[in-house]
Design an enzyme around this catalytic site. Structure first.
Site, PDB file in Angstrom:
ATOM      1  N   LYS A  24     -34.821 -70.601  31.401  1.00  0.00           N
ATOM      2  CA  LYS A  24     -36.091 -70.993  30.802  1.00  0.00           C
ATOM      3  C   LYS A  24     -36.608 -72.260  31.477  1.00  0.00           C
ATOM      4  O   LYS A  24     -35.844 -73.047  32.013  1.00  0.00           O
ATOM      5  CB  LYS A  24     -35.897 -71.237  29.307  1.00  0.00           C
TER       6      LYS A  24
ATOM      7  N   ASP B 235      16.371 -32.550  62.401  1.00  0.00           N
ATOM      8  CA  ASP B 235      17.721 -33.043  62.686  1.00  0.00           C
ATOM      9  C   ASP B 235      18.442 -32.066  63.627  1.00  0.00           C
ATOM     10  O   ASP B 235      19.297 -31.283  63.215  1.00  0.00           O
ATOM     11  CB  ASP B 235      18.491 -33.206  61.373  1.00  0.00           C
TER      12      ASP B 235
ATOM     13  N   TYR C 185      -7.779 -30.500  38.071  1.00  0.00           N
ATOM     14  CA  TYR C 185      -8.297 -29.496  37.133  1.00  0.00           C
ATOM     15  C   TYR C 185      -7.302 -29.223  36.018  1.00  0.00           C
ATOM     16  O   TYR C 185      -6.091 -29.083  36.244  1.00  0.00           O
ATOM     17  CB  TYR C 185      -8.601 -28.197  37.873  1.00  0.00           C
ATOM     18  N   ASP C 186      -7.821 -29.173  34.798  1.00  0.00           N
ATOM     19  CA  ASP C 186      -6.983 -28.825  33.645  1.00  0.00           C
ATOM     20  C   ASP C 186      -7.790 -27.882  32.759  1.00  0.00           C
ATOM     21  O   ASP C 186      -8.870 -28.240  32.282  1.00  0.00           O
ATOM     22  CB  ASP C 186      -6.593 -30.084  32.868  1.00  0.00           C
TER      23      ASP C 186
ATOM     24  N   GLU D 247     -27.977 -68.414  30.143  1.00  0.00           N
ATOM     25  CA  GLU D 247     -28.426 -68.072  28.794  1.00  0.00           C
ATOM     26  C   GLU D 247     -28.145 -69.301  27.937  1.00  0.00           C
ATOM     27  O   GLU D 247     -27.020 -69.533  27.510  1.00  0.00           O
ATOM     28  CB  GLU D 247     -27.684 -66.845  28.278  1.00  0.00           C
TER      29      GLU D 247
ATOM     30  N   HIS E  55     -23.140 -58.915  34.552  1.00  0.00           N
ATOM     31  CA  HIS E  55     -23.470 -59.178  33.151  1.00  0.00           C
ATOM     32  C   HIS E  55     -22.198 -59.621  32.435  1.00  0.00           C
ATOM     33  O   HIS E  55     -21.126 -59.051  32.647  1.00  0.00           O
ATOM     34  CB  HIS E  55     -24.026 -57.896  32.517  1.00  0.00           C
ATOM     35  N   ASN E  56     -22.312 -60.658  31.581  1.00  0.00           N
ATOM     36  CA  ASN E  56     -21.134 -61.183  30.874  1.00  0.00           C
ATOM     37  C   ASN E  56     -19.984 -61.421  31.856  1.00  0.00           C
ATOM     38  O   ASN E  56     -18.845 -60.994  31.637  1.00  0.00           O
ATOM     39  CB  ASN E  56     -20.680 -60.214  29.781  1.00  0.00           C
TER      40      ASN E  56
ATOM     41  N   ASP F 231     -23.335 -67.598  29.571  1.00  0.00           N
ATOM     42  CA  ASP F 231     -23.816 -67.757  28.199  1.00  0.00           C
ATOM     43  C   ASP F 231     -23.312 -69.092  27.660  1.00  0.00           C
ATOM     44  O   ASP F 231     -22.108 -69.261  27.415  1.00  0.00           O
ATOM     45  CB  ASP F 231     -23.305 -66.617  27.315  1.00  0.00           C
TER      46      ASP F 231
ATOM     47  N   ARG G 208      19.292 -45.298  63.463  1.00  0.00           N
ATOM     48  CA  ARG G 208      19.157 -43.957  62.913  1.00  0.00           C
ATOM     49  C   ARG G 208      18.609 -44.050  61.493  1.00  0.00           C
ATOM     50  O   ARG G 208      18.814 -45.050  60.800  1.00  0.00           O
ATOM     51  CB  ARG G 208      20.503 -43.232  62.911  1.00  0.00           C
TER      52      ARG G 208
ATOM     53  N   GLU H 203     -23.854 -64.383  35.257  1.00  0.00           N
ATOM     54  CA  GLU H 203     -24.381 -64.762  33.949  1.00  0.00           C
ATOM     55  C   GLU H 203     -23.474 -65.785  33.293  1.00  0.00           C
ATOM     56  O   GLU H 203     -22.243 -65.648  33.304  1.00  0.00           O
ATOM     57  CB  GLU H 203     -24.504 -63.536  33.041  1.00  0.00           C
TER      58      GLU H 203
ATOM     59  N   HIS I 225     -19.226 -65.121  24.569  1.00  0.00           N
ATOM     60  CA  HIS I 225     -20.190 -64.161  24.041  1.00  0.00           C
ATOM     61  C   HIS I 225     -20.475 -64.553  22.601  1.00  0.00           C
ATOM     62  O   HIS I 225     -19.655 -64.315  21.712  1.00  0.00           O
ATOM     63  CB  HIS I 225     -19.619 -62.742  24.132  1.00  0.00           C
TER      64      HIS I 225
ATOM     65  N   LYS J 105     -31.266 -69.866  37.273  1.00  0.00           N
ATOM     66  CA  LYS J 105     -32.239 -68.969  36.650  1.00  0.00           C
ATOM     67  C   LYS J 105     -32.202 -69.226  35.148  1.00  0.00           C
ATOM     68  O   LYS J 105     -31.143 -69.201  34.534  1.00  0.00           O
ATOM     69  CB  LYS J 105     -31.890 -67.513  36.945  1.00  0.00           C
TER      70      LYS J 105
ATOM     71  N   ASN K 125      19.708 -50.472  57.661  1.00  0.00           N
ATOM     72  CA  ASN K 125      20.988 -50.966  58.186  1.00  0.00           C
ATOM     73  C   ASN K 125      20.950 -51.227  59.688  1.00  0.00           C
ATOM     74  O   ASN K 125      21.963 -51.540  60.295  1.00  0.00           O
ATOM     75  CB  ASN K 125      22.125 -49.992  57.850  1.00  0.00           C
TER      76      ASN K 125
END
Length: 718
Positions: free
Chosen positions: A419, A167, A667-668, A368, A289-290, A321, A137, A319, A334, A417, A133
């Site tokens: 064959k 305060d 921790y549990d 690929e 990868h993938n 494919d 304050r 990559e 894939h 990259k 506002n």
């Protein structure tokens, strides 16, 4: 693609439009797109939305969760429906972490610009929301809102008690000086105060000499301590008077310790500090990868966003494919699964746009190839047309190299990259045949008939691995027939784009040493890869977890360029380093680490009154002898400022290959511990002394201001 025309909408007007609300279409595909009502909430940091068929049930997301706003057709969804929606009405909200993008279509260009500019304004100005506002304050409600914006979601009773103490006027509001006092009480660090008083000559400030002594004795900065002390005072001391007197207050000292200069990660190692002129195979390369998958590998969604996110994180090997698609268009997915498909050309367009935004060093496209000859020709043409001069089409000097070029020589370049038919010499020969065959079995260029003899290759000296060519002569006639039938045709057009990264079957290290070419690249089976250090180990960037934490930690150095120079023990074959016998080396590094305290650890359970019971685990990853884990005890019901003061000791035999991961869990006793945060750093990049560790979430994003305060002592010993 033309950029969308922008409308001039003032920021304030934009926010008013957002508060009034808009009907925006959520685009997901050409056949699906739901209309929803979106509006900015009164808190200025939350967007509420509901479907048109819903009654009064709104869902929300935080403006702070949005990383960026893109205009026009700048997402995979919009690219797929580009002819359906005008770009000037389209925008995309990109969320932090691994949450999917939100693609929205406005009713008009003006409305789209209002949301684009409004969201950008909110993202930039989230921190300016205290004293709403404007009366000078701050009420407790306003203070609590500000603290939440600063990720200080602490015990409300504790904060309220401190608010009442601050305060002094007993009005229920804090003036500016009272608010500063409240904030200091709330964030008071007794551990830092004690350290400050230990080195302060007068108990009030650190003189230049006091700070110099601290840097020399505790931070182990040596001869640079005197000059660095003056730099730190000028950089972090908030008082102009103290700066003039070359002194540092407790506030300046805390600001220094929580800054990048006080981080566990040496800031100098986060810049581009390594030699980038060595051959490519002398570097670890950040690899994915993938890359195209956003979800699981069986039925998950494929998207160009996978490539955008990987490239933004510094990945340099992607990559792709590739499979035959309809209408002569190669697709990426894939294979033999239910994952969705995206166009190969969209992937290459994305690479062209984002390849060098994070790093200027070369990108490798790991193809690929499962396409027919016809669609391979389309792939090759798309690579040439879209990538243009970025695509490496010949060697640096036009000759067959004896060593690979360096990342520096290949700046701004994209390598393919895959064959290849024959060797590199054949590619450089203009009389090369039109096409050839390659084997699916070994992912290599071709199986030449003259290689099917035992005379050309020596048997492995240990007898444990038989060279591939020798193994073929031992196959039955039927098995050999099946192998030859599995060979695929490869077009010259695509083969010729494989210059420095030819896929080859891995036979043995001895065979590779004698017969390998510098541009031959082999892939290992998963079991073998776990045992072998390799320059490019591809990871699923879309999957959070330990592996990505380690990958991010390793490649967070060297300006996140995606290239990290291997240590001398891996580049120099004369050293004959054996990772299974690191004790044969002359020295090792004892690591003595004291976990002092934690700060403002986030809740992991949203139930009211839930408070974490944190503990810290330090993990060492490297050669087998260095693998180790140690834990502190847990602190009950304290995520605000837990204090451990526990010392852990490790012996690191090969520091050049070690990564140190700091993990905080809740921790549990009855169930599995909950993850709170982690931070991973290369051992070689650790700064000794009193340091802060700024924790990251599961997604690798900052959870500031959550941190650990530690003291680290690393000693070289014989």
């Amino acid at each position: 693609m033309e950029s969308p025309q922008k409308s001039c909408v003032q920021p304030d007007a934009s926010l008013e439009i957002m508060k009034a609300g808009s009907i925006l279409r959520k685009a997901k595909s050409r056949i699906w797109g739901g209309h929803r009502h979106y509006k900015l909430q009164d808190d200025g940091k939350t967007i509420a939305y509901k479907s048109s068929w819903a009654m009064n049930s709104y869902s929300t997301f935080s403006v702070g969760d949005v990383e960026a706003v893109r205009e026009g057709h700048e997402s995979e969804v919009f690219l797929s429906v580009a002819d359906e929606f005008p770009p000037e009405r389209c925008f995309t909200l990109v969320f932090r972490g691994r949450r999917g993008n939100l693609d929205l279509v406005a009713e008009s260009a003006e409305e789209a610009q209002a949301w684009i500019q409004g969201m950008r304004t909110l993202i930039e100005n989230l921190e300016n929301m205290a004293d709403r506002n404007k009366d000078g304050r701050v009420s407790f409600k306003e203070a609590r809102r500000l603290l939440k914006l600063m990720n200080m979601d602490m015990n409300e009773d504790h904060a309220s008690s401190l608010f009442r103490m601050a305060d002094k006027s007993k009005t229920g509001f804090l003036g500016s000086e009272e608010f500063v006092h409240f904030y200091k009480m709330l964030t008071q660090r007794t551990d830092v105060v004690e350290l400050f008083h230990e080195y302060s000559s007068d108990g009030q400030t650190l003189s230049h000499c006091d700070l110099e002594e601290f840097l020399r004795e505790e931070q182990l900065e040596g001869d640079r301590s005197q000059e660095h002390a003056l730099e730190l005072i000028q950089r972090y001391e908030p008082s102009d008077t103290a700066k003039t007197n070359h002194t540092m207050s407790i506030d300046g000292f805390l600001m220094y310790l929580t800054s990048a200069d006080g981080s566990v990660f040496n800031s100098e190692d986060q810049s581009l500090y390594q030699d980038m002129t060595q051959p490519l195979n002398h570097y670890f390369i950040s690899s994915s990868h993938n890359t195209y998958l956003l979800e699981d590998q069986l039925k998950g969604r494929s998207s160009v966003e996978g490539y955008i996110q990987a490239l933004k994180r510094g990945c340099r090997c992607l990559e792709i494919d590739c499979w035959d698609g309809s209408n002569g268009e190669p697709v990426v997915y894939h294979g033999h699964t239910f994952t969705s498909k995206i166009l190969f050309k969209d992937v290459i367009n994305t690479v062209a746009k984002y390849a060098f935004k994070t790093s200027e060093y070369p990108v490798i496209l790991s193809i690929e190839n499962r396409c027919s000859v016809e669609q391979q020709k389309v792939m090759a043409q798309l690579l040439r047309d879209i990538l243009g001069d970025m695509l490496v089409r010949t060697t640096v000097d036009g000759k067959v190299p004896s060593v690979l070029p360096s990342p520096e020589e290949l700046k701004g370049k994209v390598l393919v990259k895959g064959k290849k038919i024959g060797g590199l010499q054949e590619s450089l020969d203009a009389d090369n045949p039109v096409s050839g065959e390659v084997s699916d079995e070994d992912e290599s260029g071709e199986l030449r008939r003259d290689s099917l003899t035992t005379e050309s290759l020596p048997s492995d000296s240990r007898g444990s691995e038989v060279p591939f060519a020798f193994a073929i002569t031992e196959l039955s006639t039927s098995a050999l027939h099946r192998l030859m039938k599995s060979k695929r045709s490869l077009t010259k057009e695509l083969s010729d784009l494989v210059i420095y990264c030819k896929n080859e079957h891995f036979t043995s290290f001895e065979h590779s040493r004698i017969y390998g070419k510098p541009y031959d690249i082999s892939s290992f089976s998963e079991s073998k890869a776990r045992k072998i250090i390799k320059e490019a180990a591809a990871l699923n960037f879309q999957t959070a977890g330990l592996e990505m934490d380690l990958n991010d930690g390793l490649f967070s150095q060297n300006n996140r360029s995606g290239y990290v120079l291997k240590p001398e023990i891996l580049r120099n074959s004369e050293q004959r380093f054996n990772p299974d016998r690191p004790q044969d080396r002359k020295d090792y590094c004892p690591l003595i680490l004291t976990v002092i305290s934690g700060q403002q650890l986030p809740k992991v359970n949203n139930k009211e009154g839930s408070i974490v019971d944190p503990f810290v685990r330090v993990e060492i990853y490297g050669v087998p002898a260095d693998q180790a884990k140690q834990e502190t005890s847990y602190i009950e019901n304290n995520g605000l400022n837990p204090c451990w003061n526990e010392t852990l000791e490790f012996a690191v035999h090969t520091p050049e290959l070690a990564l140190v991961r700091f993990v905080v869990e809740d921790y549990d006793m009855a169930t599995k511990n909950d993850f709170i945060g982690q931070y991973t750093v290369p051992f070689s990049c650790i700064q000794s002394g009193y340091r802060h560790i700024h924790l990251l979430s599961k997604d690798g994003t900052s959870i500031c201001p959550s941190s650990l305060f530690v003291n680290i002592n690393i000693t070289e010993a014989s």
